[in-house]
Design a protein around this motif. Structure first.
Motif, short mmCIF file in Angstrom:
data_model
loop_
_atom_site.label_atom_id
_atom_site.label_comp_id
_atom_site.label_asym_id
_atom_site.label_seq_id
_atom_site.Cartn_x
_atom_site.Cartn_y
_atom_site.Cartn_z
N ASP A 1 71.33 79.04 68.61
CA ASP A 1 70.21 79.63 68.41
C ASP A 1 68.95 78.77 69.32
O ASP A 1 69.09 78.33 70.43
CB ASP A 1 69.66 80.42 67.27
N ARG A 2 67.98 78.28 68.67
CA ARG A 2 67.13 77.03 69.03
C ARG A 2 68.01 75.67 69.11
O ARG A 2 67.43 74.83 69.41
CB ARG A 2 65.98 77.25 68.26
N TYR A 3 69.08 75.72 68.38
CA TYR A 3 69.81 74.30 68.33
C TYR A 3 71.22 74.75 69.02
O TYR A 3 71.52 75.93 69.17
CB TYR A 3 70.18 73.96 67.04
N LEU A 4 71.99 74.04 69.26
CA LEU A 4 73.28 74.04 69.79
C LEU A 4 74.20 74.64 68.67
O LEU A 4 73.85 74.62 67.60
CB LEU A 4 74.07 72.80 70.04
N GLU A 5 75.33 75.57 69.13
CA GLU A 5 76.09 75.73 68.27
C GLU A 5 76.54 74.81 67.15
O GLU A 5 76.64 73.60 67.65
CB GLU A 5 77.36 76.78 68.56
N ARG A 6 76.80 75.13 65.96
CA ARG A 6 77.27 73.99 65.00
C ARG A 6 78.15 74.45 64.04
O ARG A 6 78.27 75.68 63.63
CB ARG A 6 75.80 73.35 64.48
N LEU A 7 79.02 73.51 63.70
CA LEU A 7 79.93 73.85 62.33
C LEU A 7 79.63 72.90 61.18
O LEU A 7 79.51 71.58 61.53
CB LEU A 7 81.42 73.27 63.19
N ASN A 8 79.44 73.30 60.25
CA ASN A 8 79.11 72.50 58.83
C ASN A 8 80.08 72.54 57.94
O ASN A 8 80.84 73.56 57.69
CB ASN A 8 77.72 72.91 58.31
N LEU A 9 80.67 71.25 57.73
CA LEU A 9 81.83 71.06 56.69
C LEU A 9 80.96 70.62 55.34
O LEU A 9 80.04 69.99 55.42
CB LEU A 9 82.24 69.95 57.11
N VAL A 10 81.13 71.51 54.44
CA VAL A 10 80.50 71.11 52.96
C VAL A 10 81.43 70.52 51.96
O VAL A 10 82.53 70.94 51.59
CB VAL A 10 79.92 72.66 52.24
N PHE A 11 81.21 69.37 51.60
CA PHE A 11 82.26 68.37 50.98
C PHE A 11 81.82 68.53 49.52
O PHE A 11 80.48 68.54 49.28
CB PHE A 11 82.25 66.98 51.47
N ASP A 12 82.66 68.53 48.44
CA ASP A 12 82.31 68.74 47.13
C ASP A 12 82.16 67.07 46.64
O ASP A 12 82.76 66.23 46.63
CB ASP A 12 83.59 68.94 46.58
N GLY A 13 80.86 67.10 46.49
CA GLY A 13 80.31 65.77 45.50
C GLY A 13 80.52 65.69 44.08
O GLY A 13 80.16 64.54 43.52
N GLY A 14 81.05 66.69 43.61
CA GLY A 14 81.18 66.62 42.23
C GLY A 14 79.88 66.77 41.23
O GLY A 14 78.77 67.09 42.04
N THR A 15 80.12 66.34 40.30
CA THR A 15 78.89 66.41 39.29
C THR A 15 78.38 64.93 38.80
O THR A 15 79.34 64.27 38.48
CB THR A 15 79.46 66.99 37.90
N VAL A 16 77.20 64.88 38.77
CA VAL A 16 76.59 63.53 38.22
C VAL A 16 75.55 63.73 36.82
O VAL A 16 75.42 64.93 36.66
CB VAL A 16 75.59 62.96 39.46
N CYS A 17 75.43 62.66 36.28
CA CYS A 17 74.55 62.83 35.13
C CYS A 17 73.31 63.29 35.37
O CYS A 17 72.62 63.07 36.58
CB CYS A 17 74.49 61.61 34.41
N ASP A 18 72.70 64.11 34.48
CA ASP A 18 71.19 64.71 34.66
C ASP A 18 70.12 63.43 34.97
O ASP A 18 69.18 63.99 35.90
CB ASP A 18 70.89 65.36 33.72
N ASP A 19 70.40 62.39 34.57
CA ASP A 19 69.45 61.46 34.56
C ASP A 19 69.73 60.30 35.81
O ASP A 19 69.15 59.32 36.01
CB ASP A 19 69.15 60.61 33.30
N THR A 20 70.73 60.76 36.92
CA THR A 20 71.11 60.00 37.88
C THR A 20 69.81 59.80 38.70
O THR A 20 69.42 60.74 39.17
CB THR A 20 72.11 60.51 38.52
#
Length: 155
Positions: A82-101
């Motif tokens: 569109d206004r950028y080049l075509e793109r492929l986004n990979l979404v990796f699982d970062g898991g869960t961190v403590c609420d106060d991280t």
């Protein structure tokens, strides 16, 4: 064997290496770039020959101060040009961190980021573009896929 025809003109596309991190309440970590409207998942492009999950981990650390080991993939999202080049986004699982991280966002003049924070899932449509909200929602709903390197689990 390397066929020079395959390397003569590589395709022009952007590959985003993004990370989905949650806190124990289920909120999603987002960063707020100064160059676009709305918040996005932390991440960025990989360097040539950089393993994609390591690129995502590098960007996550640079943008938020978090050092996480990424071993699974949650989603692959293709966006046509569109206004950028075509793109492929990979979404990796970062898991869960403590609420106060604690998060450590570098100054805006070095990072182009206005900040980072955890956002409730129901608030995603209010703080992200529709495509970002949809990407995150899909990633949250999926089971993880292992990251492979030449058919073996990447370490």
């Amino acid at each position: 064997m390397c066929d020079p025809r395959l390397l003569a003109k590589p395709p022009v596309a952007r590959l985003g290496c993004l990370v989905l991190v949650r806190n124990r309440r289920g909120d999603v970590l987002l960063v707020d770039p100064d160059y676009m409207d709305g918040m996005i998942l932390p991440g960025g492009a990989a360097k040539p020959n950089e393993l994609r999950h390591l690129a995502a981990a590098r960007h996550l650390h640079t943008e938020t101060g978090l050092r996480l080991r990424l071993t699974d993939l949650l989603a692959v999202d293709f966006t046509p040009a569109d206004r950028y080049l075509e793109r492929l986004n990979l979404v990796f699982d970062g898991g869960t961190v403590c609420d106060d991280t604690p998060l450590a966002v570098p100054p805006q003049h070095r990072s182009d980021l206005l900040g980072a924070r955890f956002v409730r899932v129901r608030e995603l449509p209010d703080v992200t573009a529709p495509s970002q909200a949809a990407r995150i929602t899909e990633a949250l709903a999926n089971r993880t896929l292992p990251i492979l390197l030449h058919g073996q689990r990447a370490a």
